[in-house]
Motif scaffolding. Structure first.
Motif, PDB file in Angstrom:
ATOM      1  N   UNK A  34       0.840  -1.198   0.000  1.00  0.00           N
ATOM      2  CA  UNK A  34       0.000   0.000   0.000  1.00  0.00           C
ATOM      3  C   UNK A  34       0.876   1.249   0.000  1.00  0.00           C
ATOM      4  N   UNK A  35       1.676   1.413  -1.022  1.00  0.00           N
ATOM      5  CA  UNK A  35       2.633   2.521  -1.077  1.00  0.00           C
ATOM      6  C   UNK A  35       1.925   3.881  -1.039  1.00  0.00           C
ATOM      7  N   UNK A  36       0.835   4.012  -1.763  1.00  0.00           N
ATOM      8  CA  UNK A  36       0.113   5.288  -1.779  1.00  0.00           C
ATOM      9  C   UNK A  36      -0.490   5.626  -0.432  1.00  0.00           C
ATOM     10  N   UNK A  37      -1.079   4.635   0.213  1.00  0.00           N
ATOM     11  CA  UNK A  37      -1.664   4.861   1.535  1.00  0.00           C
ATOM     12  C   UNK A  37      -0.576   5.209   2.546  1.00  0.00           C
ATOM     13  N   UNK A  38       0.568   4.556   2.448  1.00  0.00           N
ATOM     14  CA  UNK A  38       1.680   4.842   3.362  1.00  0.00           C
ATOM     15  C   UNK A  38       2.180   6.267   3.174  1.00  0.00           C
ATOM     16  N   UNK A  39       2.309   6.708   1.927  1.00  0.00           N
ATOM     17  CA  UNK A  39       2.768   8.076   1.656  1.00  0.00           C
ATOM     18  C   UNK A  39       1.746   9.099   2.161  1.00  0.00           C
ATOM     19  N   UNK A  40       0.457   8.827   1.956  1.00  0.00           N
ATOM     20  CA  UNK A  40      -0.587   9.735   2.428  1.00  0.00           C
ATOM     21  C   UNK A  40      -0.615   9.783   3.955  1.00  0.00           C
ATOM     22  N   UNK A  41      -0.469   8.622   4.594  1.00  0.00           N
ATOM     23  CA  UNK A  41      -0.450   8.570   6.051  1.00  0.00           C
ATOM     24  C   UNK A  41       0.737   9.359   6.598  1.00  0.00           C
ATOM     25  N   UNK A  42       1.895   9.185   5.976  1.00  0.00           N
ATOM     26  CA  UNK A  42       3.079   9.935   6.411  1.00  0.00           C
ATOM     27  C   UNK A  42       2.863  11.437   6.237  1.00  0.00           C
ATOM     28  N   UNK A  43       2.358  11.848   5.084  1.00  0.00           N
ATOM     29  CA  UNK A  43       2.160  13.274   4.816  1.00  0.00           C
ATOM     30  C   UNK A  43       1.171  13.888   5.804  1.00  0.00           C
ATOM     31  N   UNK A  44       0.083  13.198   6.075  1.00  0.00           N
ATOM     32  CA  UNK A  44      -0.922  13.737   6.989  1.00  0.00           C
ATOM     33  C   UNK A  44      -0.409  13.807   8.422  1.00  0.00           C
ATOM     34  N   UNK A  45       0.284  12.769   8.867  1.00  0.00           N
ATOM     35  CA  UNK A  45       0.804  12.805  10.231  1.00  0.00           C
ATOM     36  C   UNK A  45       1.946  13.811  10.346  1.00  0.00           C
ATOM     37  N   UNK A  46       2.719  13.999   9.283  1.00  0.00           N
ATOM     38  CA  UNK A  46       3.782  15.002   9.312  1.00  0.00           C
ATOM     39  C   UNK A  46       3.186  16.400   9.454  1.00  0.00           C
ATOM     40  N   UNK A  47       2.115  16.680   8.726  1.00  0.00           N
ATOM     41  CA  UNK A  47       1.466  17.996   8.843  1.00  0.00           C
ATOM     42  C   UNK A  47       0.914  18.212  10.245  1.00  0.00           C
ATOM     43  N   UNK A  48       0.275  17.198  10.814  1.00  0.00           N
ATOM     44  CA  UNK A  48      -0.240  17.309  12.179  1.00  0.00           C
ATOM     45  C   UNK A  48       0.922  17.492  13.162  1.00  0.00           C
TER      46      UNK A  48
END
Length: 91
Positions: A34-48
């Motif tokens: 799930x490379x896309x989901x992992x990248x999205x999860x990282x980006x969202x948690x990084x912003x938070x």
């Protein structure tokens, strides 16, 4: 001078790029199919995380002075490194 600030910003940008790359790579190794989901999860948690870090660092500096943030950052860096070392290695 301006040239010193520009040079420092360049070094900062390189550092942030390397850290972000490592974070996304680590998340993708935890979610290999799930490379896309992992990248999205990282980006969202990084912003938070950036939001929380900015607010908490500002509050800390207001009450204890900005120089104490160097010690806080050092403790958090060592703690984060230790926690990463304790994680099981991805296959």
């Amino acid at each position: 001078s301006v040239s010193v600030l520009l040079g420092a910003q360049l070094l900062r940008a390189i550092g942030i790029g390397l850290i972000a790359y490592q974070g996304i790579s680590y998340m993708q190794s935890l979610m290999p199919n799930q490379a896309g989901a992992a990248a999205a999860l990282f980006a969202n948690t990084a912003n938070a995380g950036f939001l929380f870090a900015s607010l908490s660092a500002g509050g800390w500096a207001q009450f204890f002075g900005y120089r104490s943030m160097f010690l806080v950052c050092a403790v958090l860096s060592v703690s984060g490194f230790a926690l990463i070392q304790l994680q099981p290695k991805p296959r």
